[in-house]
Design a protein around this motif. Structure first.
Motif, PDB file in Angstrom:
ATOM      1  N   UNK A 131      24.912 -11.813  20.656  1.00  0.00           N
ATOM      2  CA  UNK A 131      23.831 -10.265  20.668  1.00  0.00           C
ATOM      3  C   UNK A 131      24.905  -9.611  21.649  1.00  0.00           C
ATOM      4  N   UNK A 132      24.977  -8.734  20.725  1.00  0.00           N
ATOM      5  CA  UNK A 132      25.471  -6.842  20.837  1.00  0.00           C
ATOM      6  C   UNK A 132      24.402  -6.185  21.167  1.00  0.00           C
ATOM      7  N   UNK A 133      24.583  -5.601  22.767  1.00  0.00           N
ATOM      8  CA  UNK A 133      23.631  -4.711  23.097  1.00  0.00           C
ATOM      9  C   UNK A 133      24.529  -2.877  23.554  1.00  0.00           C
ATOM     10  N   UNK A 134      24.555  -1.958  22.803  1.00  0.00           N
ATOM     11  CA  UNK A 134      24.986  -0.642  22.852  1.00  0.00           C
ATOM     12  C   UNK A 134      23.694   0.472  23.879  1.00  0.00           C
ATOM     13  N   UNK A 135      24.559   1.064  25.049  1.00  0.00           N
ATOM     14  CA  UNK A 135      23.688   1.764  25.813  1.00  0.00           C
ATOM     15  C   UNK A 135      25.099   3.397  25.513  1.00  0.00           C
ATOM     16  N   UNK A 136      23.909   4.297  25.016  1.00  0.00           N
ATOM     17  CA  UNK A 136      25.533   5.559  24.969  1.00  0.00           C
ATOM     18  C   UNK A 136      24.977   5.783  26.974  1.00  0.00           C
ATOM     19  N   UNK A 137      26.206   6.536  27.069  1.00  0.00           N
ATOM     20  CA  UNK A 137      25.976   6.376  28.302  1.00  0.00           C
ATOM     21  C   UNK A 137      25.720   8.444  28.768  1.00  0.00           C
ATOM     22  N   UNK A 138      24.896   8.639  29.243  1.00  0.00           N
ATOM     23  CA  UNK A 138      24.731  10.414  29.145  1.00  0.00           C
ATOM     24  C   UNK A 138      25.196  10.643  30.101  1.00  0.00           C
ATOM     25  N   UNK A 139      24.911  12.406  29.882  1.00  0.00           N
ATOM     26  CA  UNK A 139      26.252  13.082  30.865  1.00  0.00           C
ATOM     27  C   UNK A 139      25.629  13.200  32.080  1.00  0.00           C
ATOM     28  N   UNK A 140      26.634  13.091  32.894  1.00  0.00           N
ATOM     29  CA  UNK A 140      26.392  13.274  33.871  1.00  0.00           C
ATOM     30  C   UNK A 140      25.264  14.130  35.362  1.00  0.00           C
TER      31      UNK A 140
END
Length: 208
Positions: free
Chosen positions: A153-162
């Motif tokens: 299982x591969x899950x990606x979460x984009x890191x938002x602008x700080x």
């Protein structure tokens, strides 16, 4: 001779039948390396299927020309302002590459932090990842890889602008970079100066 009819150079032969579950029993560093490669290669495949993952530019073609170029190991470094001065914080992405759509003037640097199995994200890693995410041509993803008997299982979460305002709540007061005045965190501005975050007085209040 081996099964391909090629003369063996040694008498030793290593043969393994691997499942995802067997990969989960590897040494931690080897399991991590496998997860990093899997996450990076799979994300490239997803981008080829849907380029909107990396650009908001309207791409009228169903199968646009797309180039990938792998980046070697590199470290992202920033200066973090503390009460004692500027502290260097850094993060080394686990997998990174450039993606280019040459016909549409799109070029992005993709950086991944990958955790395989029970590994956890460290707070200082996330701090730098958020700073990198501010850069216009960079996309940062946090990926979790879970290995099971017959699948991964591969899950990606984009890191938002700080949200820089949330980074200044720990100190009772901070020093303005321009004039040296001590100011309260809830009114201070945190801005980027040559790649490093610094505190400034509120607009119009600087004694400089």
């Amino acid at each position: 001779m081996n099964s391909l009819g090629v003369s063996q150079m040694t008498t030793r032969e290593i043969t393994s039948s691997l499942s995802f579950q067997s990969l989960d029993t590897m040494a931690k560093e080897n399991k991590g390396a496998f997860g990093e490669a899997l996450a990076g290669i799979w994300l490239k495949d997803k981008i080829k299927e849907d380029v909107s993952l990396v650009t908001e530019t309207q791409i009228p073609e169903d199968d646009p020309k797309i180039w990938f170029s792998h980046l070697g190991r590199h470290r992202c470094k920033y200066g973090k302002v503390t009460e004692e001065g500027v502290e260097e914080i850094s993060w080394e992405p686990d997998y990174s590459f450039h993606v280019t759509l040459p016909d549409f003037d799109v070029r992005k640097e993709i950086l991944l932090e990958v955790k395989t199995g029970k590994s956890e994200l460290q707070r200082n890693q996330l701090a730098v990842m958020k700073l990198v995410a501010q850069e216009a041509d960079s996309l940062v993803f946090y990926c979790e890889v879970k290995l099971h008997k017959e699948r991964a299982d591969v899950t990606y979460e984009e890191v938002s602008v700080a949200d820089l305002e949330t980074e200044i709540t720990e100190a009772e007061s901070v020093e303005c970079y321009d004039c040296g005045s001590m100011i309260l965190p809830d009114v201070a501005r945190l801005v980027d100066r040559d790649g490093s975050p610094v505190y400034l007085c509120p607009e119009g209040d600087c004694d400089q």
